[in-house]
Design a protein around this motif. Structure first.
Motif, PDB file in Angstrom:
ATOM      1  N   THR A  30      98.597  53.978 -12.354  1.00 57.06           N
ATOM      2  CA  THR A  30      98.654  53.280 -11.170  1.00 57.06           C
ATOM      3  C   THR A  30     100.696  52.061 -10.609  1.00 57.06           C
ATOM      4  O   THR A  30     101.681  52.658 -10.287  1.00 57.06           O
ATOM      5  N   GLY A 206     103.422  43.492 -15.573  1.00 55.98           N
ATOM      6  CA  GLY A 206     102.257  43.640 -15.659  1.00 55.98           C
ATOM      7  C   GLY A 206     101.638  42.554 -14.301  1.00 55.98           C
ATOM      8  O   GLY A 206     102.587  41.999 -14.623  1.00 55.98           O
ATOM      9  N   PRO A 207     100.367  41.478 -14.393  1.00 57.16           N
ATOM     10  CA  PRO A 207      99.176  42.654 -15.339  1.00 57.16           C
ATOM     11  C   PRO A 207      98.688  43.699 -14.482  1.00 57.16           C
ATOM     12  O   PRO A 207      99.111  44.000 -13.113  1.00 57.16           O
ATOM     13  N   TYR A 208      97.454  44.677 -15.031  1.00 53.87           N
ATOM     14  CA  TYR A 208      97.328  45.568 -14.794  1.00 53.87           C
ATOM     15  C   TYR A 208      96.224  46.314 -14.927  1.00 53.87           C
ATOM     16  O   TYR A 208      95.621  45.185 -15.383  1.00 53.87           O
ATOM     17  N   SER A 209      95.330  46.618 -13.926  1.00 50.70           N
ATOM     18  CA  SER A 209      93.776  46.930 -14.273  1.00 50.70           C
ATOM     19  C   SER A 209      93.638  47.637 -15.535  1.00 50.70           C
ATOM     20  O   SER A 209      94.293  47.501 -16.311  1.00 50.70           O
ATOM     21  N   SER A 210      92.554  47.286 -15.416  1.00 57.70           N
ATOM     22  CA  SER A 210      92.070  47.363 -17.253  1.00 57.70           C
ATOM     23  C   SER A 210      91.677  49.278 -17.495  1.00 57.70           C
ATOM     24  O   SER A 210      92.249  49.740 -18.597  1.00 57.70           O
ATOM     25  N   MET A 211      91.513  49.850 -15.381  1.00 52.81           N
ATOM     26  CA  MET A 211      91.737  51.225 -15.983  1.00 52.81           C
ATOM     27  C   MET A 211      93.199  51.670 -17.255  1.00 52.81           C
ATOM     28  O   MET A 211      93.209  52.570 -17.684  1.00 52.81           O
ATOM     29  N   ASP A 212      94.371  50.930 -15.834  1.00 43.56           N
ATOM     30  CA  ASP A 212      95.843  51.395 -16.388  1.00 43.56           C
ATOM     31  C   ASP A 212      96.502  51.130 -17.394  1.00 43.56           C
ATOM     32  O   ASP A 212      95.868  51.809 -18.540  1.00 43.56           O
ATOM     33  N   TRP A 213      95.764  49.648 -18.669  1.00 42.85           N
ATOM     34  CA  TRP A 213      95.608  49.350 -20.168  1.00 42.85           C
ATOM     35  C   TRP A 213      94.959  50.914 -20.463  1.00 42.85           C
ATOM     36  O   TRP A 213      96.170  51.030 -21.837  1.00 42.85           O
TER      37      TRP A 213
END
Length: 299
Positions: A30, A206-213
């Motif tokens: 995203t 950031g921050p980003y979701s765990s899925m993005d990472w």
């Protein structure tokens, strides 16, 4: 030059399969295009760092000014290739973007002829044209005469020219520098370039979701370390033209994955185009003399 321990075509095949996942992973993320590209390169550098500093760090002192210059230019080209290609996926389909960004033979044939004086045989030209025709057929139904789609297509085409330039500079440098050192230098320069791009653009780190990472990490491991790094290894033994032709297989893999992940349906023209691409690649890779001998013996 010593012969490689394995045939260069094997890593190239693995590399093409790996980079086929690139567009899918980018589209799942995203974040902005520059951010995705930055973390892709940063994670690649971090993963490679232990091997580089333990075994190859001393090689830096042996790199000439000319090779530093070429590696730096390659790193910048790679950075902006990712920026423009990732951005194109926001405006056009996976199939269209991937097809256009893999039309490298158009630029590679010209580049290797101008800079390395590599002759263009009739087989090279014909196989390239066949594969390019197949690439266009794959996304025939996706091309739209509209502002947004046309903009995305243009970004992908420019990205194609940049990745070819990156390979051309690498073709020269890789003859003198080990794979790990060259890749570490180029990826590091690309990461620095992308950092300042994101900073200047004001995009968020950031921050980003765990899925993005997870997508960022997978982009580093699969398309980069299993994809582009294997191309960097192979470029020591083969011409940029060989890799550029092989990469034309990427739209087939990307189109199939896009069907399952994003429900982007495959059309008849895309299926036919995939077959044409394979014919073009086969014509380029297979030694016509061997085929001729085979049929003569059979006769």
């Amino acid at each position: 030059m010593n012969k490689p321990s394995i045939h260069p075509y094997i890593p190239i095949i693995i590399g093409v399969i790996s980079i086929s996942l690139s567009a899918i992973l980018v589209k799942l993320a995203t974040a902005d295009a520059g951010v995705i590209a930055f973390y892709r390169m940063l994670f690649s550098v971090l993963i490679m760092s232990p091997i580089f500093f333990i075994k190859h760090f001393k090689e830096l002192s042996l790199i000439t000014k000319r090779d530093w210059l070429f590696s730096s230019i390659a790193g910048v080209f790679l950075a902006f290739h990712f920026i423009l290609w990732f951005e194109s996926l926001n405006y056009t389909s996976v199939a269209s973007s991937t097809v256009l960004v893999t039309l490298q033979p158009i630029f590679a044939f010209i580049g290797t002829y101008i800079f390395f004086k590599e002759p263009l045989s009739a087989k090279t030209i014909i196989s390239g044209l066949i594969a390019i025709l197949g690439s266009f057929l794959i996304s025939w139904g996706d091309f739209q005469i509209s502002g947004t789609a046309l903009y995305g297509d243009m970004l992908a085409l420019i990205a194609c020219a940049l990745i070819t330039a990156y390979l051309l500079f690498g073709q020269d440098v890789r003859k003198r520098i080990s794979l790990i050192t060259y890749t570490m230098v180029v990826y590091s320069i690309s990461t620095i370039c992308l950092f300042f791009y994101v900073l200047i653009k004001g995009e968020s780190f950031g921050p980003y979701s765990s899925m993005d990472w997870l997508w960022f990490l997978l982009l580093a491991i699969i398309p980069n370390l299993l994809g582009h790094t294997l191309f960097n290894w192979a470029i020591k033994w083969v011409s940029t033209n060989v890799i550029s032709i092989a990469v034309l297989f990427e739209p087939i893999g990307a189109a199939i994955l896009a069907y399952f992940v994003f429900n982007e349906h495959l059309m008849l023209t895309q299926i036919i185009g995939g077959i044409v691409v394979l014919i073009g690649i086969a014509l380029f890779v297979v030694d016509l003399k061997i085929i001729k001998k085979f049929f003569i013996k059979k006769a």
